[in-house]
Design an enzyme around this catalytic site. Structure first.
Site, PDB file in Angstrom:
ATOM      1  N   HIS A  61      27.986  -3.567 -17.567  1.00 10.64           N
ATOM      2  CA  HIS A  61      26.911  -4.381 -18.101  1.00 10.64           C
ATOM      3  C   HIS A  61      26.222  -5.129 -16.963  1.00 10.64           C
ATOM      4  O   HIS A  61      26.837  -5.431 -15.936  1.00 10.64           O
ATOM      5  CB  HIS A  61      27.456  -5.356 -19.132  1.00 10.64           C
ATOM      6  CG  HIS A  61      27.867  -4.700 -20.412  1.00 10.64           C
ATOM      7  ND1 HIS A  61      28.243  -5.399 -21.537  1.00 10.64           N
ATOM      8  CD2 HIS A  61      27.959  -3.386 -20.761  1.00 10.64           C
ATOM      9  CE1 HIS A  61      28.536  -4.570 -22.518  1.00 10.64           C
ATOM     10  NE2 HIS A  61      28.389  -3.334 -22.060  1.00 10.64           N
ATOM     11  N   GLU A  63      25.372  -8.132 -16.612  1.00 14.29           N
ATOM     12  CA  GLU A  63      25.964  -9.419 -16.271  1.00 14.29           C
ATOM     13  C   GLU A  63      27.138  -9.234 -15.309  1.00 14.29           C
ATOM     14  O   GLU A  63      27.281  -9.995 -14.342  1.00 14.29           O
ATOM     15  CB  GLU A  63      26.444 -10.130 -17.543  1.00 14.29           C
ATOM     16  CG  GLU A  63      25.346 -10.428 -18.543  1.00 14.29           C
ATOM     17  CD  GLU A  63      25.166  -9.335 -19.584  1.00 14.29           C
ATOM     18  OE1 GLU A  63      24.670  -9.637 -20.676  1.00 14.29           O
ATOM     19  OE2 GLU A  63      25.556  -8.169 -19.299  1.00 14.29           O
ATOM     20  N   CYS A  93      27.365  -9.780 -24.445  1.00 22.63           N
ATOM     21  CA  CYS A  93      28.432  -9.505 -25.406  1.00 22.63           C
ATOM     22  C   CYS A  93      29.578 -10.485 -25.147  1.00 22.63           C
ATOM     23  O   CYS A  93      29.569 -11.233 -24.158  1.00 22.63           O
ATOM     24  CB  CYS A  93      28.916  -8.060 -25.267  1.00 22.63           C
ATOM     25  SG  CYS A  93      29.819  -7.724 -23.737  1.00 22.63           S
ATOM     26  N   CYS A  96      31.249 -10.155 -21.685  1.00 25.50           N
ATOM     27  CA  CYS A  96      30.436 -10.698 -20.600  1.00 25.50           C
ATOM     28  C   CYS A  96      30.409 -12.221 -20.661  1.00 25.50           C
ATOM     29  O   CYS A  96      30.405 -12.892 -19.621  1.00 25.50           O
ATOM     30  CB  CYS A  96      29.014 -10.138 -20.677  1.00 25.50           C
ATOM     31  SG  CYS A  96      28.885  -8.396 -20.190  1.00 25.50           S
TER      32      CYS A  96
END
Length: 229
Positions: A61, A63, A93, A96
């Site tokens: 992801h 992040e 999410c 993260c």
């Protein structure tokens, strides 16, 4: 949020800008795209030196990619105060969110402000809790509105000179609906926004369902601002 001068031939960040079509489709609150984009700027120390860059999700992801890159770069100095602003096409999410909180707990001189264009799987209890935990840890999370879209267009998008004033204007109702749902999350209220897509026409539909607890906890002017009540 103040505006910068935008794209130009002498802009040192030009090579790190994304194309107009990428921004328009990735940050459109009506589009439920799988890809995630992160536009970010880092302000270092009292001199207010600003670094801007963008990233797109790959195996990890966006992040996670940012945290890994940020902490591994040679220029990173834990004793220097810095402010980070993220413009995300999807909210983080729960995994993260957890990684972000761990990152901030280990770097006390870092502050984080997050703008998002959409809420990622916002009906999932873990994702809702993850966003609450971020807010409780001091992170500011807001839904992107017209000023943020304009700011991103001028500072992160490789637009042509004739496109300087043509940043995308998305329907305000979507921004208000996401802002309302984000408020429900932070207030521990049930979800009020349901989103679905009809694949045959690629159209996104939403349903706003308010229970008594919503009317009791959410200020009336915020409910009225959605234009749906």
């Amino acid at each position: 949020m103040s505006w910068s001068t935008g794209s130009s031939a002498t802009d040192a960040t030009l090579r790190r800008r994304i194309e107009p079509w990428e921004f328009e489709v990735s940050f459109d609150p009506r589009e439920l795209r799988k890809e995630a984009y992160l536009l970010y700027e880092i302000t270092w120390g009292p001199k207010c030196n600003i670094w801007r860059h963008s990233s797109k999700n790959n195996n990890n992801h966006v992040e996670m990619n940012f945290i890994e890159k940020f902490t591994s770069e040679r220029y990173f100095c834990q004793s220097t105060r810095c402010s980070i602003t993220w413009f995300l096409s999807w909210s983080p999410c729960w995994e993260c969110c957890k990684a972000i909180r761990e990152f901030l707990s280990q770097h006390q001189n870092v502050t984080l402000l997050i703008y998002v264009s959409r809420l990622f799987q916002h009906m999932d209890p873990q994702n809702r809790q993850g966003l609450r935990d971020l807010v409780n840890s001091g992170v500011t999370i807001q839904i992107m509105t017209d000023p943020e879209y304009c700011y991103c267009w001028r500072n992160f998008v490789n637009y042509s000179p004739e496109q300087s004033a043509h940043w995308p204007r998305y329907p305000p109702v979507w921004m208000r609906l996401y802002a309302l749902e984000l408020l429900c999350i932070t207030l521990w209220l049930p979800t009020c926004l349901k989103i679905s897509r009809r694949h045959q026409k690629q159209l996104t539909f939403f349903t706003l369902t308010l229970q008594n607890c919503h009317y009791q906890r959410i200020p009336l002017h915020i409910l009225l601002a959605t234009g749906l009540i």
